[in-house]
Structure formats: structure tokens, C-alpha cells
Design an enzyme around this catalytic site. Structure first.
Site, PDB file in Angstrom:
ATOM      1  N   ILE A 190       0.816  -1.211   0.000  1.00 28.38           N
ATOM      2  CA  ILE A 190       0.000   0.000   0.000  1.00 28.38           C
ATOM      3  C   ILE A 190       0.851   1.262   0.000  1.00 28.38           C
ATOM      4  CG2 ILE A 190      -0.203   0.110   2.516  1.00 28.38           C
ATOM      5  CD1 ILE A 190      -3.159   0.993   2.034  1.00 28.38           C
ATOM      6  N   LYS A 191       2.067   1.197   0.584  1.00 29.86           N
ATOM      7  CA  LYS A 191       2.920   2.388   0.612  1.00 29.86           C
ATOM      8  C   LYS A 191       3.356   2.808  -0.782  1.00 29.86           C
ATOM      9  CE  LYS A 191       7.111  -0.327   1.454  1.00 29.86           C
ATOM     10  NZ  LYS A 191       8.204  -0.608   2.397  1.00 29.86           N
ATOM     11  N   GLY A 192       3.440   1.855  -1.706  1.00 27.73           N
ATOM     12  CA  GLY A 192       3.662   2.176  -3.105  1.00 27.73           C
ATOM     13  C   GLY A 192       5.032   2.700  -3.447  1.00 27.73           C
TER      14      GLY A 192
END
Length: 242
Positions: free
Chosen positions: A126-128
Site C-alpha cells: 500500500i505504501k507504493g
């Protein structure tokens, strides 16, 4: 505007380039001379050794600066252009929901002995990466990240169990073309395990892949260095939810 260009160093069109390499010789004046000779044979004239650093007792790393006389014809350059639109996360989610009526399942891993998960994590977590959220952020995408050093049979078995729509594989280790061998093994295994119309979308990525080799390696897409989660998500939506 001319389509013929020459490298730029100090002034426009001077042809100056900088290259680096390692020779299996101890650091010495003779080693620097060998590096200069190699650079000259590569077409640098003059070739100047601007940096030499020992890499242990038996190797030396060099940086060489010099001029080349080659021209590049921009009209003859062939690259793989993006053939799908970049979508926002909201648009990707809407496309998946509209077309599949269920979450799109993405399986990710580093296969073989590759333990470098930075690339696959940048796309999936999710941090990408580069200011973009990874695929875990997308409401309509289910992400299964198997991590590093996953064998091809394990990857195939998990794809079957999860009913994966797409399999994303990251390969950073390239010694002896390990990334190419692993990719061919993977595509062959999926070809045996699935009928052609049921096989998940196979996507590989890494800094040393040639994007034009997708067909030769038996995969659907290759992504190179600098790829963002949004590019991958848009491609999946384009191929699986259009």
C-alpha cells in the site's frame, strides 16, 4: 530538426561519454593502462581513466571518460510504447467492478533464488512508489504477495489455489541470465498447468529486462525500471477488465 544526435558532455555534440566497468586485476598503474586500452578498443578516443578503485585484492573498478564518434538515428529507435490509458485508482476500481463483478486477484513474488523484494513490494504494498499507492490500496484488487525465493511450482500451485487473474514476478538477480531462465521456466510451467484461455496474465519486471522480449519469454508484459503502481494497475484493468 535533425534526427541524428551525438552524446553531450561539455559542449553540444562533442561526443563525450562516461563508462564504468570492473577488471579482474589488482589496482595498479598497469591495471589503469589495461582499462584505458579496453576503452580505446570500445571506440573512446581519447580515453581517460578518471577513477580507479580497488575492489578487494584481485579486482579494480574504473570510470573512463572519452569521446565517441558514433551518431544515433532517432528515427531508427524502436521502443515498446504504452498502448493503454493511465487510469486513476478510482477509474481502475470502477472498470474492474463493471467488468468482473468481483475483485481482481493479483499474485506477486520474486522467484528462484532472488531475494530482492523492493521492486515487487513497491508495486504491491500500500505504501507504493513515486508518490503512488500500491495495488493493495485498490478496493477491487485482492493482492497476494508471496515474497522472495519462491519456486515456480509453488507459484503455480498458489495461482491455482487463489484463482489468480494475474501473476506479477520481479527479478533483480541477473547473473548468468538467471532472470531470463526463471521467466522461461515460469511461462512454461503455467502453460502446462492451465489451458491457454484460463492462464493468468503473466507480468514480469526488473531493471535488466528488455521490454521487447515479452513474446520470446512467453509472458504478456515486461515492465522496466521506474515503473509505477499506477502503470501496472492501468495495464491490468486494460487487459482484464476492458
Amino acid at each position: 530538426m535533425s534526427t541524428l544526435v551525438r552524446p553531450y558532455g561539455d559542449t553540444t555534440g562533442d561526443g563525450m561519454v562516461q563508462i564504468s566497468f570492473t577488471l579482474p586485476v589488482p589496482h595498479s598503474k598497469r591495471a589503469e593502462g589495461a582499462a584505458q586500452q579496453l576503452a580505446a578498443k570500445m571506440g573512446l578516443d581519447p580515453a581517460l581513466v578518471v577513477h580507479a578503485r580497488p575492489m578487494g585484492p584481485d579486482f579494480t573498478f574504473f570510470v573512463v571518460y572519452g569521446r565517441v564518434h558514433h551518431l544515433v538515428d532517432l528515427d531508427a529507435v524502436e521502443v515498446i510504447e504504452r498502448d493503454y490509458p493511465l487510469l486513476t485508482p478510482k477509474e481502475v476500481n470502477a472498470a474492474i467492478k463493471r467488468s468482473l463483478s468481483r475483485r481482481l486477484v493479483v499474485l506477486g513474488a520474486c522467484i528462484g533464488t532472488d531475494a530482492h523484494t523492493v521492486g515487487i513490494d513497491a508495486i504491491l504494498n500500500i505504501k507504493g512508489f513515486a508518490g503512488e499507492k500500491g495495488l493493495e490500496y485498490y478496493r477491487e484488487i485482492k493482492v497476494v504477495n508471496m515474497g522472495a525465493q519462491v519456486s515456480v511450482p509453488q507459484l503455480v500451485d498458489r495461482a491455482v489455489a487463489e484463482q489468480a487473474d494475474a501473476v506479477l514476478v520481479s527479478q533483480v538477480v541477473t547473473q548468468r541470465d538467471a532472470h531470463l531462465l526463471n521467466t522461461r521456466e515460469m511461462s512454461a510451467a503455467f502453460g502446462e498447468a492451465f489451458p491457454a484461455e484460463k492462464r493468468p496474465l503473466l507480468v514480469v519486471g526488473g531493471p535488466r529486462f528488455d521490454e521487447a522480449m515479452a513474446g520470446e519469454l512467453g509472458v504478456d508484459r515486461i515492465f522496466g525500471r521506474g515503473t509505477t503502481p499506477g502503470e501496472v494497475a492501468s495495464f491490468l484493468a486494460h487487459r482484464l477488465a476492458s
